[in-house]
Design an enzyme around this catalytic site. Structure first.
Site, PDB file in Angstrom:
ATOM      1  N   HIS A 257       0.814  -1.213   0.000  1.00  0.00           N
ATOM      2  CA  HIS A 257       0.000   0.000   0.000  1.00  0.00           C
ATOM      3  C   HIS A 257       0.848   1.265   0.000  1.00  0.00           C
ATOM      4  O   HIS A 257       0.485   2.259  -0.615  1.00  0.00           O
ATOM      5  CB  HIS A 257      -0.930  -0.012   1.216  1.00  0.00           C
ATOM      6  N   GLU A 497       1.012 -10.262 -38.293  1.00  0.00           N
ATOM      7  CA  GLU A 497       1.953  -9.554 -39.172  1.00  0.00           C
ATOM      8  C   GLU A 497       2.189 -10.292 -40.485  1.00  0.00           C
ATOM      9  O   GLU A 497       3.095  -9.955 -41.227  1.00  0.00           O
ATOM     10  CB  GLU A 497       3.267  -9.270 -38.448  1.00  0.00           C
ATOM     11  N   ASP A 521       5.930  -5.769 -40.767  1.00  0.00           N
ATOM     12  CA  ASP A 521       5.994  -7.031 -41.509  1.00  0.00           C
ATOM     13  C   ASP A 521       4.738  -7.261 -42.337  1.00  0.00           C
ATOM     14  O   ASP A 521       4.816  -7.821 -43.430  1.00  0.00           O
ATOM     15  CB  ASP A 521       6.212  -8.199 -40.536  1.00  0.00           C
ATOM     16  N   CYS A 568       1.519  -2.049 -33.244  1.00  0.00           N
ATOM     17  CA  CYS A 568       2.813  -1.719 -32.630  1.00  0.00           C
ATOM     18  C   CYS A 568       3.884  -1.461 -33.680  1.00  0.00           C
ATOM     19  O   CYS A 568       5.026  -1.182 -33.345  1.00  0.00           O
ATOM     20  CB  CYS A 568       3.253  -2.817 -31.667  1.00  0.00           C
TER      21      CYS A 568
HETATM   22  C1  PEP Z   1       6.243  -5.213 -36.983  1.00  0.00           C
HETATM   23  O1  PEP Z   1       6.509  -6.140 -37.762  1.00  0.00           O
HETATM   24  O2  PEP Z   1       5.485  -4.269 -37.278  1.00  0.00           O
HETATM   25  C2  PEP Z   1       6.828  -5.192 -35.642  1.00  0.00           C
HETATM   26  C3  PEP Z   1       6.422  -4.350 -34.738  1.00  0.00           C
HETATM   27  O3  PEP Z   1       7.835  -6.049 -35.368  1.00  0.00           O
HETATM   28  P1  PEP Z   1       9.315  -5.933 -35.928  1.00  0.00           P
HETATM   29  O4  PEP Z   1       9.481  -4.547 -36.483  1.00  0.00           O
HETATM   30  O5  PEP Z   1      10.202  -6.193 -34.771  1.00  0.00           O
HETATM   31  O6  PEP Z   1       9.380  -6.987 -36.951  1.00  0.00           O
HETATM   32 MG    MG Z   2       7.466  -7.951 -37.118  1.00  0.00          MG
END
Ligand code: PEP
Ligand code: MG
Length: 636
Positions: A257, A497, A521, A568
């Site tokens: 806490h 991907e 990718d 991402c």
């Molecule tokens: C992607 O492929 O968008 C990704 C985030 O992974 P990396 O760039 O490491 O392949």
């Molecule tokens: Mg990738």
């Protein structure tokens, strides 16, 4: 009036020792041998000897020894950097005598106990009132303690011990609360184990009251860093009012806490520092690095300079980010999109936190492997993931399984003519089980604070994902059998991907806890354009209608399965893509910390209804350039 008034709210978890025996004759003997009054006043050891009070010779030696810079490594519990002066609390244990009382003392002991409950209740009410004003996050914690203090079952247990076993009130309280605590401590759930601290706090409140502990706290100045065995939320509130800038404790974890409160009020804190109370004396100059979980005593001029510079950088960053870092990431019409950061090192996590990231959306774990040119041991991985998870806590962190292929396998597999289309990511891991299982076990151990997500790269079939899930389950069994602590509900996500994964997103969504779209990718594989080939830059274009349609398929599948879907890849930070992705219904965007503010500004400046219409229109266009032109004109 409560004996805790004034400095009274110092409710430290004082250690207790037990003296005596339940055998009356022996106990009496021991009691008189010890020569201590039954409820002796505790000895509060004031801060360690001041250097100036030592004889000259000793003084000199001690000063020289003290000047050496020392670093103590603990667990980062609340971020921030403070340069200040130590105020160390060392407390002598309360002695609990176990001699049986005389039958005629029963009533008086029961009354002492009930009076202590009454006074501690009144005191807790006052602290709760203070908490409601100063730190509302802590009020429910104190209310839970109030509940424990007045729990009729606990009161009955204490009274029974006094009545039937001739225990003193102190002894009965110790016995009852310790047995309750033991139940909590035997669970493997760290959250429940931390709650045992609440029971300890309540016990200490009662014992301190009965022992007439009227503790005077060493003065806390404006630059004080409190060093103590443990600390309660009430201590944090009181000390903060008196000027405490940070604290470090020997005990507690990041879910305690006090740590929760420290994060909520922005006080840097480090916990889990073994034996620091004996080794850091009041008056010592200190640096506390709440990002790294480090306490530095007697810092050398270069160290001070380094940390002063970091403090300035943090202030500068806070000024630049201004209000945006703390404002919610939501559209004008209230649609929320979680803004996460991609981070690969502990330092990246620090920057992500100061930029206002709501979590870490991607850790490329293979970078640890690339840096060292060999696969790190299971223990090294665990240490690294644990550090990342602890630095991010309470934010979540998404660890991606090694995404390696023949181009970076360090001799594990022979070279392939086209590594991007070869034994990469999950394909590689399924062929190299020992590497995969070692990583899974390391990730599981690092998940003990329940803030880790795990995701699998380069998926093209449902079977691969299925196989990975069963390997993860087998690793859990191994750890469970060994009595190790981990998150049994560790979320496992699928990176989408490849076009194949996008087109089977519905099937993958039935198995995965979340999706993360790797647009880097996805673009390369969909458009058959090597992402590393500069000649293909005009072709390698994520605004291509084919990619947009795959994105729609993935997002719809995630919605149908009610799982979060993130982007991402680099596309998540593209200025012209934010409105499109939000409008398509993406739930999380994970970007470099340097882009966080810009993306948040864009999110906060748009309406979801408009973005949705814009995305629908973009999806009707036939070429990348039409999509780009449309998005740029519609969003600027
Ligand atoms: C992607 O492929 O968008 C990704 C985030 O992974 P990396 O760039 O490491 O392949
Ligand atoms: Mg990738």
């Amino acid at each position: 009036m409560s004996r805790y008034s004034g400095a009274h709210t110092y409710l430290h978890s004082f250690p207790t020792t037990t003296v005596g025996d339940t055998n009356a004759g022996q106990a009496k003997q021991q009691h008189s041998d010890a020569g201590a009054p039954f409820h002796e006043s505790p000895q509060y050891i004031l801060p360690a000897v001041q250097e100036s009070s030592l004889p000259p010779q000793k003084h000199k030696r001690r000063r020289t020894a003290h000047r050496k810079e020392k670093r103590f490594k603990g667990i980062p519990a609340s971020p921030g950097i403070i340069i200040g002066t130590a105020v160390t609390f060392a407390v002598e244990p309360i002695t609990i005598h176990t001699n049986p009382i005389e039958p005629e003392q029963i009533q008086a002991e029961i009354e002492r106990f009930l009076h202590a409950v009454q006074e501690c209740t009144a005191d807790l009410h006052r602290t709760i009132a203070m908490a409601n004003e100063e730190a509302p996050v802590v009020a429910p914690i104190l209310e839970a303690q109030l509940f424990m203090l007045n729990d009729p079952a606990v009161c009955a247990m204490v009274s029974n011990l006094i009545q039937q076993r001739l225990y003193s009130a102190d002894h009965a309280i110790q016995e009852t609360f310790d047995s309750q605590q033991a139940l909590m401590l035997h669970t493997s759930d760290p959250y429940l184990r931390e709650r045992a601290t609440d029971i300890e706090n309540v016990k200490q409140r009662l014992l301190n009251f009965l022992a007439h502990r009227n503790i005077s706290i060493p003065t806390i100045h404006n630059d004080s860093i409190v060093i103590s065995e443990s600390i309660t939320p009430s201590d944090v509130m009181l000390f903060r009012k008196q000027g405490m800038k940070a604290f470090a404790t020997e005990l507690s974890g990041i879910t305690s806490h006090a740590a929760i409160l420290a994060r909520s009020v922005g006080i840097p804190a480090v916990v889990g520092l073994a034996n620091v109370c004996k080794r850091i004396h009041t008056g010592t100059q200190l640096i506390i690095d709440g990002f790294a979980g480090i306490v530095i005593t007697h810092p050398q001029p270069e160290t001070l300079e380094h940390y002063r510079q970091r403090q300035q950088e943090l202030e500068h960053k806070a000024r630049i980010l201004g209000k945006y870092a703390t404002l919610p990431s939501q559209t004008l019409d209230g649609h929320k999109v979680a803004l996460l950061a991609n981070a690969d090192t502990p330092e990246d996590i620090e920057l992500a936190r100061t930029s206002g990231a709501e979590g870490i959306g991607l850790v490329r774990t293979e970078l640890q492997l690339l840096e060292r040119q060999l696969v790190p041991t299971e223990h090294e991985q665990e240490q690294f993931y644990r550090e990342l998870a602890e630095r991010a806590y309470p934010l979540h962190i998404t660890l991606r399984a090694f995404d390696i292929g023949s181009d970076k396998s360090f001799g594990l597999i022979s070279n392939e003519p086209n590594p991007a289309l070869g034994l990469r990511g999950l394909r590689f891991l399924l062929k190299h089980r020992a590497i995969f299982t070692a990583q899974i076990r390391a990730v599981l151990r690092a998940s003990c604070h329940r803030n880790v997500r795990f995701m699998l790269p380069m998926i093209t079939t449902v079977q691969e994902f299925h196989k990975a899930l069963s390997i993860i389950e087998a690793c859990k069994t191994t750890l469970r059998d060994a009595g190790e602590d981990f998150d049994n509900a560790l979320p496992v996500g699928a990176m989408i991907e490849t076009p194949a994964a996008a087109l089977i997103a519905h099937e993958l969504g039935a198995l995965a806890d979340f999706f993360s779209i790797g647009t880097n990718d996805l673009t390369q594989y969909t458009l058959a354009a090597d992402r590393m080939n500069a000649h293909l830059t005009p072709i390698y274009d994520t605004f291509h209608p084919a990619i947009l349609r795959l994105l729609r398929t993935i997002i719809e599948a995630a919605h149908a399965h009610n799982i979060p879907v993130a982007v991402c890849g680099e596309f998540a930070a593209h200025a012209a893509a934010t409105e499109l992705l939000v409008g398509m219904g993406i739930s999380e965007l994970s970007v470099a910390h340097t882009s966080l503010l810009d993306v948040k500004k864009r999110i906060r400046g748009m309406r979801f209804s408009t973005a949705h219409a814009l995305a629908n229109h973009a999806l009707t266009l036939a070429t990348s350039s039409e999509v780009r032109k449309y998005l740029i004109s519609a969003t600027t």
